[in-house]
Scaffold this motif. Structure first.
Motif, short mmCIF file in Angstrom:
data_model
loop_
_atom_site.label_atom_id
_atom_site.label_comp_id
_atom_site.label_asym_id
_atom_site.label_seq_id
_atom_site.Cartn_x
_atom_site.Cartn_y
_atom_site.Cartn_z
N VAL A 24 -13.24 35.98 61.66
CA VAL A 24 -12.87 37.43 61.13
C VAL A 24 -12.14 37.18 59.80
O VAL A 24 -11.83 35.85 59.31
N CYS A 25 -12.38 38.06 58.79
CA CYS A 25 -12.15 37.90 57.40
C CYS A 25 -11.06 38.72 56.87
O CYS A 25 -11.27 40.00 57.23
N PHE A 26 -10.12 38.26 56.13
CA PHE A 26 -8.91 39.29 55.46
C PHE A 26 -9.45 39.00 53.97
O PHE A 26 -9.33 37.78 53.40
N ALA A 27 -9.46 39.79 53.31
CA ALA A 27 -9.58 40.00 51.79
C ALA A 27 -7.84 40.02 51.27
O ALA A 27 -7.33 40.83 51.55
N VAL A 28 -7.54 38.99 50.52
CA VAL A 28 -6.09 38.78 50.19
C VAL A 28 -5.67 38.57 48.82
O VAL A 28 -6.56 38.34 48.04
N GLN A 29 -4.36 39.06 48.32
CA GLN A 29 -4.02 39.03 46.89
C GLN A 29 -3.50 37.64 46.65
O GLN A 29 -3.71 37.18 45.53
#
Length: 163
Positions: free
Chosen positions: A8-13
């Motif tokens: 599972v992937c999260f695009a993060v700042q």
């Protein structure tokens, strides 16, 4: 064509802050973030250690496929596939449009948009699995193998980026 879920992937700042939040909340351990480039975009990426399923964090610039300028977000579910071309074609034919392909950049992966879910699914060529494990789970337990429909695979380039 076969596919199975592995991350599972999260695009993060801020990748370090996201890693810290997950570590404090759930005790997760992380690989060191790696910097890479695809097309015109520089990005940073990290995966949890300890085996599948993995959590992936990507910190990408505005305008990139991992743009999180409006806030960190859930980005996609990743699946190994025994035939990337066939899998991508099947999703497109089922009205799940191609959102981004790494193939023109020598990366065997494709994102397809799932409109009713509001996210993407990533298909990654199974031939890339050994390089992925060497980079992100050295010495760890092997992942399950796909045994059917492995014809037509492309070799992965071994780089640690998405797909």
């Amino acid at each position: 064509m076969s596919a199975f879920y592995y991350h599972v992937c999260f695009a993060v700042q801020d990748i370090e802050a996201a890693m810290d939040d997950f570590q404090r909340a759930a005790g997760l351990e992380w690989s060191e973030p790696v910097s890479d480039r695809i097309g015109e975009w520089d990005f940073r990426i990290a995966f949890t250690t300890g085996g599948p399923p993995f959590i992936e964090l990507i910190e990408g610039p505005a305008g990139s496929p991992w743009d999180s300028s409006a806030g960190s977000r859930f980005d996609h579910l990743g699946f190994w596939t025994s035939d990337l071309d066939q899998g991508s074609r099947r999703l497109t034919e089922q009205d799940l449009p191609l959102d981004f392909s790494g193939c023109p950049y020598g990366r065997p992966f494709a994102y397809h948009h799932l409109p009713a879910v509001g996210t993407r699914i990533e298909l990654v060529d199974l031939a890339r699995q050994p390089a992925f494990l060497a980079n992100w789970q050295p010495g760890g337990a092997p992942m399950p193998a796909i045994v059917e429909g492995d014809r037509g695979r492309r070799e992965g380039d071994g780089r640690p980026g998405p797909g």
